[in-house]
Design an enzyme around this catalytic site. Sequence first.
Site, PDB file in Angstrom:
ATOM      1  N   GLU A  51      -6.183 -10.651  -1.191  1.00  0.00           N
ATOM      2  CA  GLU A  51      -7.171 -10.564   0.216  1.00  0.00           C
ATOM      3  C   GLU A  51      -8.675 -10.340  -0.053  1.00  0.00           C
ATOM      4  O   GLU A  51      -9.226  -9.681   0.450  1.00  0.00           O
ATOM      5  CB  GLU A  51      -6.623  -9.139   0.911  1.00  0.00           C
ATOM      6  CG  GLU A  51      -4.958  -9.057   1.326  1.00  0.00           C
ATOM      7  CD  GLU A  51      -4.640  -7.773   1.866  1.00  0.00           C
ATOM      8  OE1 GLU A  51      -5.449  -7.145   2.387  1.00  0.00           O
ATOM      9  OE2 GLU A  51      -3.389  -7.598   2.083  1.00  0.00           O
ATOM     10  N   GLU A  57       0.830  -1.165  -0.069  1.00  0.00           N
ATOM     11  CA  GLU A  57      -0.049   0.125   0.114  1.00  0.00           C
ATOM     12  C   GLU A  57       0.926   1.220   0.191  1.00  0.00           C
ATOM     13  O   GLU A  57       0.637   2.207   0.802  1.00  0.00           O
ATOM     14  CB  GLU A  57      -0.933  -0.049   1.078  1.00  0.00           C
ATOM     15  CG  GLU A  57      -1.890  -1.274   1.232  1.00  0.00           C
ATOM     16  CD  GLU A  57      -2.523  -1.260   2.251  1.00  0.00           C
ATOM     17  OE1 GLU A  57      -2.703  -0.466   3.389  1.00  0.00           O
ATOM     18  OE2 GLU A  57      -3.189  -2.650   2.530  1.00  0.00           O
TER      19      GLU A  57
HETATM   20  O1  9MR Z   1      -7.381  -7.842   8.879  1.00  0.00           O
HETATM   21  C1  9MR Z   1      -6.153  -7.212   9.405  1.00  0.00           C
HETATM   22  C2  9MR Z   1      -6.645  -6.789  10.825  1.00  0.00           C
HETATM   23  O2  9MR Z   1      -7.415  -7.813  11.553  1.00  0.00           O
HETATM   24  C3  9MR Z   1      -5.368  -6.059  11.302  1.00  0.00           C
HETATM   25  O3  9MR Z   1      -6.000  -5.334  12.605  1.00  0.00           O
HETATM   26  C4  9MR Z   1      -4.769  -4.826  10.432  1.00  0.00           C
HETATM   27  C5  9MR Z   1      -3.542  -4.428  11.127  1.00  0.00           C
HETATM   28  O4  9MR Z   1      -2.552  -5.305  11.230  1.00  0.00           O
HETATM   29  O5  9MR Z   1      -4.479  -5.469   9.297  1.00  0.00           O
HETATM   30  C6  9MR Z   1      -5.470  -5.977   8.546  1.00  0.00           C
HETATM   31  O6  9MR Z   1      -5.340  -6.624   7.396  1.00  0.00           O
HETATM   32  C7  9MR Z   1      -4.941  -5.765   6.199  1.00  0.00           C
HETATM   33  C8  9MR Z   1      -3.973  -6.199   5.460  1.00  0.00           C
HETATM   34  O7  9MR Z   1      -2.697  -6.701   6.577  1.00  0.00           O
HETATM   35  C9  9MR Z   1      -3.367  -5.230   4.433  1.00  0.00           C
HETATM   36  N1  9MR Z   1      -4.468  -5.000   3.543  1.00  0.00           N
HETATM   37  C10 9MR Z   1      -5.745  -4.532   4.409  1.00  0.00           C
HETATM   38  C11 9MR Z   1      -6.127  -5.828   5.371  1.00  0.00           C
HETATM   39  C12 9MR Z   1      -7.287  -5.176   5.964  1.00  0.00           C
HETATM   40  O8  9MR Z   1      -7.347  -4.282   6.845  1.00  0.00           O
END
Ligand code: 9MR
Length: 502
Positions: free
Chosen positions: A311, A195
């Site tokens: 994802e 990102e």
């Molecule tokens: O699903 C994840 C959430 O439970 C966590 O709190 C967050 C921070 O670590 O990350 C979420 O996963 C993200 C992923 O790592 C990157 N793309 C977006 C995902 C959803 O927010």
Amino acid sequence: MPTRRDFIKVAAGTAVGTSMCAVLAEDVFAMTEQDTFEQDSFEQDSFEQDSFEQDSSKIPSHAAFGLDGLHGEAAKKKMFFGSATSENRIITDIPYRTALVRESGIIVPEYEMKWDIMRPSATTYNFADADFMINFARQNGLAVRGHTLCWHRALPSWFASTANSRNAAQLLTEHIATVCGRYKGRIHSWDVVNEAIEPTDRQTNGLRNSPWFRLLGESYIETAFRAAHQADPASLLVYNEYGVEFDDMQRSDAILNLLRRLKARNVPLHALGVQGHIRAADKAKFAANMQRFRTFLRDVAALGLSIIITELDCDDTALASNITARDEGVGGMYGDYCSVVMNEPAVIGIITWGLTDKYTSLNSTNPRADRLPQRPLPLDANMVRKNAWYALEYWFKNTTQRPRQTITSVAEERIAPTHRLRCVPHTHRSECAIQFTLERSEDVLLRLVDVRGQDVQILAQTRLEAGEHHVVLNYAPFPAGVYFCILQSPSFLVSEKILLQK
Ligand code: 9MR
């Protein structure tokens, strides 16, 4: 986040049997063959080795090692299917774990490889949680995606006060060298940078005004990829992004230009990760943007990059409460999405962000107004397949075969664990001969579960010595049908599908 220690506390208090209850949490992972535990004796009388060998040919080989889920369908097209998961779920939820191993060929840790988990301080590392994930995957023949080496979120609290423009490059390269180095050869693909684009931040080249960008400028992206390639040259290196499915082209143009710049500089970048966080509310918008999305994917492919949907999930907050209607809406969106991405040969695999609605992160990030849990994933909270699952299955069945399987080794590795567990039903006497081999002395739990992952019978729960073990299951009391025999220990879990007929 729960640790292994928590698992044992859970296990001791709940499912795992008497001999394991006596084991203190810390001891289980440290046990060696010298440990002395009472060993229950297994029934061996009616087990005949010869008939075992004869009958084993009757079990369809694909079913015997769990290739009958979505990954099995994907693999027929040299693609892969997998899902994000985490340690706590794997350890505590057996029906979930059974479904995970059945459906997935590859997993991605949702938390365990992020900086906030791996880096308790600027000079130390916590490998325990990531190690657990890697070992679980290895023991179940699953490939692993690494997520993520460089992201503006999930940074540890010390980062803001410790990182500065003088030490940031060193911090980043050291982290990558250490983490990628440790798991070298075990990671199918790394989300190296996550990102990095956000045009609304109004920075050069549409880059996100992230801590990494502020400290190092755009060069941090190249630095990260080069460090990852140096540490693990065999891993597929991915730039992972969201929001390319329907936008005003600002995001997707900025992403494409970043990829072009990296390729022009010969940066070791092999694939784009398209996150695929979609919303049922966007059905019409998606349809209107389909062609642009398709063009974007083709432009990425033209750079010689592969594409992974990394994802996928579908937010259902815009849909009314009714479950059937929601499942149809979400499933419809999966179908629309697949109709674009599965038709692009550069797309080599699909990962969903979680497998079951039970553990979707959307309930915390975007809860529904009616407070009902969201239903964004292929399986419902009881591990039952939903419309989204069938949409994926349909598209894996109907897509063209990719030229090259990127996780061939998974199919091979999945065979290996079955040498440790073989189940042969003898229809005439309603008995099933179960045989397994332990490489070392371990606490084991052997159970029979139904197709929904519900326990039917605990067959053994005890510490066993290394070597071959035999158990005979008398299945006369149970209805005929498909079951799973699951053998687990702190270090592995294997399951085998059995058709019990009378
Ligand atoms: O699903 C994840 C959430 O439970 C966590 O709190 C967050 C921070 O670590 O990350 C979420 O996963 C993200 C992923 O790592 C990157 N793309 C977006 C995902 C959803 O927010």
